[in-house]
Design a protein around this motif. Structure first.
Motif: not given
Length: 311
Positions: A39-42, A74-77, A293-297
């Motif tokens: 969900a974050v990637k999308a 497959e889930e992201l695209f 922020e999502q990656l924490g750095r």
């Protein structure tokens, strides 16, 4: 205090417009130590598109064993495929192409190497064996009406072999062109290129019959040379530049490879030169700040850091 925009001083000798090939969602995230939620990637892809990037490389259809961070292709695209932008995906072979076609991908990329050592590390094949593997994939993709990009790694230096002879890079680039790749992205995978080297390679490619119009450049900023190398390519007439939002990325098969050229740093330079990109720098910076922020750095992009601390 910064205004958030550079002063524009146009250079008529440079291209009027540059297309940025955004690789943050694929190349940028593939080297993360832990997988980023789908969900974050999308949302990252959506925000990049909303910032004005018209080409956002979405994911890679490689076997999860090799790049587990992108095992959710497959889930992201399907979550992003209807966005009104180009969404190329990386495929390593015909199986990867089958997966991409099944989900409606319209653009693919294959990934070759200019050196034997990296071909062995990345694909477990020789350079020529890898090219032979790609040939039917490229042919089938073209027959299906897809655009095909050919990535070429280690164009300027290799961590095992050192400096890479220009004629060696020309040979593999020509092979990808003759195979049918629409676009050829020259990768400085470990970031050792310098402007004179860039100019010499581009000149050699032209002399070998590869037109500048088919060439893109992909620089890493290991030695702080990515922007100067990009400017050298622009002076040669290159109009497609790969970059990664927030400077994310590296290469899981070349440990000396650091982050990609940050898209924000590239846009700041291009805006200052009066070169059109269609990218909203403020929106892009906000997107990279959100992803950091999502990656924490914090983001390694100098422009993101500067604009995020604007008073």
């Amino acid at each position: 205090m910064t205004t958030g925009l550079p002063m524009t001083v146009a250079d008529p000798s440079l291209p009027a417009r540059v297309r940025i090939h955004e690789v943050g969602a694929r190349d940028g995230l593939q080297n993360e130590k832990t997988a980023v939620p789908t969900a974050v990637k999308a949302e990252f892809v959506r925000r990049l598109a909303a910032a004005g990037l018209d080409t956002v490389e979405a994911t890679s259809f490689v076997h999860p064993k090799w790049v587990p961070q992108l095992a959710d292709a497959e889930e992201l695209f399907p979550l992003v495929r209807d966005l009104p932008v180009r969404l190329p995906v990386l495929v390593p072979n015909e199986r990867g192409l089958d997966r991409a076609l099944a989900l409606g991908a319209r653009e693919i990329a294959v990934f070759a190497s200019a050196t034997e050592s990296f071909a062995k590390a990345n694909l477990n094949r020789t350079v020529d064996e890898a090219l032979a593997l790609f040939a039917p994939t490229v042919t089938r993709a073209i027959e299906a009406g897809l655009k095909v990009r050919g990535y070429l790694s280690m164009c300027f230096g290799d961590p095992w072999e050192g400096a890479v002879p220009i004629e060696q890079v020309v040979r593999v680039t020509k092979a990808l062109a003759e195979m049918g790749c629409d676009e050829l992205s020259l990768g400085d995978t470990i970031g050792v290129a310098t402007p004179g080297h860039v100019q010499a390679l581009l000149t050699a490619l032209n002399e070998a019959g590869v037109p500048t119009s088919r060439i893109a450049v992909h620089f890493h900023d290991t030695y702080g040379q990515a922007l100067s190398n990009t400017l050298a390519a622009l002076r040669h007439g290159v109009t497609t530049v790969d970059a990664s939002a927030g400077g994310l990325g590296g290469c899981p098969y070349a440990k000396s490879a650091t982050g990609n050229l940050a898209t924000e740093d590239l846009v700041w330079m291009l805006d200052g030169l009066g070169i059109e990109t269609g990218v909203d720098l403020a929106a892009l910076t906000a997107t990279s700040g959100w992803m950091a922020e999502q990656l924490g750095r914090p983001s390694p992009s100098r422009t993101v850091r500067a604009l995020s601390h604007k008073e």
